[in-house]
Write a protein that holds these residues in place. Structure first.
Motif, PDB file in Angstrom:
ATOM      1  N   GLN A 201      -1.380  -6.668  -9.829  1.00  0.00           N
ATOM      2  CA  GLN A 201      -1.570  -5.427  -9.064  1.00  0.00           C
ATOM      3  C   GLN A 201      -0.273  -4.625  -9.016  1.00  0.00           C
ATOM      4  O   GLN A 201      -0.289  -3.431  -8.724  1.00  0.00           O
ATOM      5  N   THR A 204       2.445  -2.173 -14.384  1.00  0.00           N
ATOM      6  CA  THR A 204       2.170  -0.781 -14.755  1.00  0.00           C
ATOM      7  C   THR A 204       1.537  -0.786 -16.143  1.00  0.00           C
ATOM      8  O   THR A 204       2.230  -1.155 -17.097  1.00  0.00           O
ATOM      9  N   ARG A 227      -2.811  -0.048   0.576  1.00  0.00           N
ATOM     10  CA  ARG A 227      -2.705   0.616  -0.738  1.00  0.00           C
ATOM     11  C   ARG A 227      -1.362   1.322  -0.893  1.00  0.00           C
ATOM     12  O   ARG A 227      -0.750   1.285  -1.955  1.00  0.00           O
ATOM     13  N   GLU A 228      -0.897   1.963   0.182  1.00  0.00           N
ATOM     14  CA  GLU A 228       0.415   2.636   0.120  1.00  0.00           C
ATOM     15  C   GLU A 228       1.525   1.636  -0.183  1.00  0.00           C
ATOM     16  O   GLU A 228       2.409   1.887  -1.004  1.00  0.00           O
ATOM     17  N   THR A 230       1.190  -1.326  -1.619  1.00  0.00           N
ATOM     18  CA  THR A 230       1.018  -1.844  -2.981  1.00  0.00           C
ATOM     19  C   THR A 230       1.697  -0.898  -3.969  1.00  0.00           C
ATOM     20  O   THR A 230       2.399  -1.331  -4.899  1.00  0.00           O
ATOM     21  N   GLU A 231       1.522   0.396  -3.765  1.00  0.00           N
ATOM     22  CA  GLU A 231       2.119   1.387  -4.664  1.00  0.00           C
ATOM     23  C   GLU A 231       3.655   1.361  -4.567  1.00  0.00           C
ATOM     24  O   GLU A 231       4.359   1.432  -5.577  1.00  0.00           O
ATOM     25  N   ARG A 232       4.171   1.216  -3.353  1.00  0.00           N
ATOM     26  CA  ARG A 232       5.644   1.148  -3.194  1.00  0.00           C
ATOM     27  C   ARG A 232       6.193  -0.096  -3.885  1.00  0.00           C
ATOM     28  O   ARG A 232       7.247  -0.061  -4.516  1.00  0.00           O
ATOM     29  N   ARG A 234       4.778  -1.643  -6.415  1.00  0.00           N
ATOM     30  CA  ARG A 234       4.629  -1.466  -7.864  1.00  0.00           C
ATOM     31  C   ARG A 234       5.810  -0.655  -8.413  1.00  0.00           C
ATOM     32  O   ARG A 234       6.372  -0.959  -9.458  1.00  0.00           O
ATOM     33  N   GLU A 235       6.191   0.365  -7.647  1.00  0.00           N
ATOM     34  CA  GLU A 235       7.333   1.200  -8.050  1.00  0.00           C
ATOM     35  C   GLU A 235       8.626   0.386  -8.061  1.00  0.00           C
ATOM     36  O   GLU A 235       9.463   0.519  -8.952  1.00  0.00           O
TER      37      GLU A 235
END
Ligand SMILES: [Zn+2]
Length: 261
Positions: A201, A204, A227-228, A230-232, A234-235
């Motif tokens: 998850q 990229t 979700r927010e 998870t995105e942070r 991932r970055e």
């Protein structure tokens, strides 16, 4: 100075009915002042009385409840005494993360304050996830709430020292947090708890088995925050993987790769 040595332990194996096999990834960190556990998996309470986890839960996640997998058994197998564990930092208090607390009653237990509030005063939907028997012995709670220094763009809450920090990652539970540990080579390990269930998850592009997406959505108190975060994360993985290794609690492949390094 970073921590001296980090051991990766699996403190609970699961064979969920609808998802791939899972582990409960725990860190045992040898520091100057004593041993630190990050999360605890199941402990002697669940082994003695599996029924306290509840029949629906046992049928859904099918935990192995293997005595050799408790943090206590593995700490002893490494040649340490239970009293050598002076500190425990928990990502959250779901039953598969807090079961081992009872086996280390002398340890300070570091926790993000909103998580202890949620566990002590659960809302209707939260009642089934927390098991008060796991902390009925009265741990020495050390609650953390004040934001500390920025950590790779995340506001941190200093947990124990400059080599161990708590990173709020709300969503899965009200006070869920990641625990970051700096090792002797100055590399950070971020135990992201249940912020995600599958390491991919955070790749990229990200990917995740449909069954795990369903499980995470059902278990989260806020899917927006989940979700927010998870995105942070991932970055963070995309931009700083040379300085930080991020892993989650239940990804078996990720545990296997880190445990054998
Ligand atoms: Zn979990």
């Amino acid at each position: 100075m970073g921590s001296v040595r980090v051991h990766h332990l699996n403190c609970a194996s699961f064979r969920p009915a609808i998802a791939p096999p899972m582990v409960a990834h725990v860190l045992l960190v040898e520091r100057d002042g004593g041993l630190l556990l990050v999360d605890t998996g199941y402990g002697s309470g669940e082994l003695a009385d599996p029924g306290r986890l509840g029949k629906p839960y046992l049928l859904a996640v099918r935990p192995a409840l293997d005595p050799g997998e408790t943090a206590l058994a593995q700490v002893k197998a490494l040649g340490f005494a239970p009293e050598d564990v002076t500190d425990i930092a928990v990502t959250h208090l779901d039953s598969d993360h807090a079961g081992g607390l009872v086996d280390f009653p002398h340890a300070r237990v570091h926790i993000h304050q909103p998580e202890l509030d949620a566990a002590r005063h659960p809302r209707f939907m939260e009642k089934q996830r927390y098991l008060p028997a796991q902390w009925a012995h009265g741990p020495q709670w050390v609650q953390h709430s004040e934001p500390g220094d920025d950590w790779f763009g995340f506001p941190s809450v200093t947990a124990i020292g400059d080599d161990v920090v708590m990173i709020p990652l709300l969503g899965h539970t009200r006070g869920h947090a990641g625990i970051a540990v700096r090792d002797a080579a100055d590399h950070w390990l971020l135990h992201a708890g249940d912020a995600v269930f599958d390491g991919d998850q955070l790749a990229t592009p990200p990917s995740c088995a449909r069954s795990l997406t369903v499980m995470q959505t059902l278990m989260a108190v806020s899917n927006k925050l989940r979700r927010e975060n998870t995105e942070r994360l991932r970055e963070l993985v995309a931009t700083h993987s040379d300085e930080v290794t991020v892993f989650c609690a239940h990804d078996k492949a990720q545990y296997g790769a880190l445990a054998t390094r």
